[in-house]
Enzyme design. Structure first.
Site, PDB file in Angstrom:
ATOM      1  N   ARG A  28     -60.428 -56.675  23.938  1.00  0.00           N
ATOM      2  CA  ARG A  28     -59.627 -57.457  22.994  1.00  0.00           C
ATOM      3  C   ARG A  28     -60.052 -56.698  21.715  1.00  0.00           C
ATOM      4  NH1 ARG A  28     -61.091 -63.180  22.939  1.00  0.00           N
ATOM      5  NH2 ARG A  28     -62.883 -62.219  23.491  1.00  0.00           N
ATOM      6  N   ASN A  61     -57.864 -63.573  26.400  1.00  0.00           N
ATOM      7  CA  ASN A  61     -58.247 -63.644  27.781  1.00  0.00           C
ATOM      8  C   ASN A  61     -57.385 -64.756  28.289  1.00  0.00           C
ATOM      9  OD1 ASN A  61     -59.955 -61.736  27.503  1.00  0.00           O
ATOM     10  ND2 ASN A  61     -61.970 -63.133  27.139  1.00  0.00           N
TER      11      ASN A  61
END
Length: 91
Positions: A20, A38
């Site tokens: 990320r 997520n």
């Protein structure tokens, strides 16, 4: 030129490996707004808004194999930008 929204679901070993953060850095370099988060099924969902060219480049990068971890596949959906997004964050 009208902005677009790219929503991409990335599967593989992409949680807990800096994926990320890496995605956020690439998106900001491309001038995109949105987020990466997520999901409970161990994928990462990426939402990016900006020019179609910049979103397409981010999608290429997500599939390139240069990201942290291991990407086994990316499914994307294109739509009109919803506007109102500021910056690019990790959720």
């Amino acid at each position: 030129m009208t902005d677009v929204r790219l929503t991409a679901w990335v599967r593989g070993h992409v949680q807990g490996v800096g994926f990320r953060w890496w995605t956020r850095a690439r998106a900001l370099e491309l001038g995109l707004a949105g987020w990466a988060r997520n999901t409970p099924d161990r994928r990462v969902e990426v939402v990016a808004e900006g020019s179609e060219e910049s979103c397409a480049r981010l999608l290429e990068l997500l599939r390139s194999g240069d990201a942290p971890g291991r990407v086994d596949g990316v499914v994307e959906r294109w739509s009109e930008a919803k506007e109102g997004l500021m910056g690019f964050i990790e959720r």
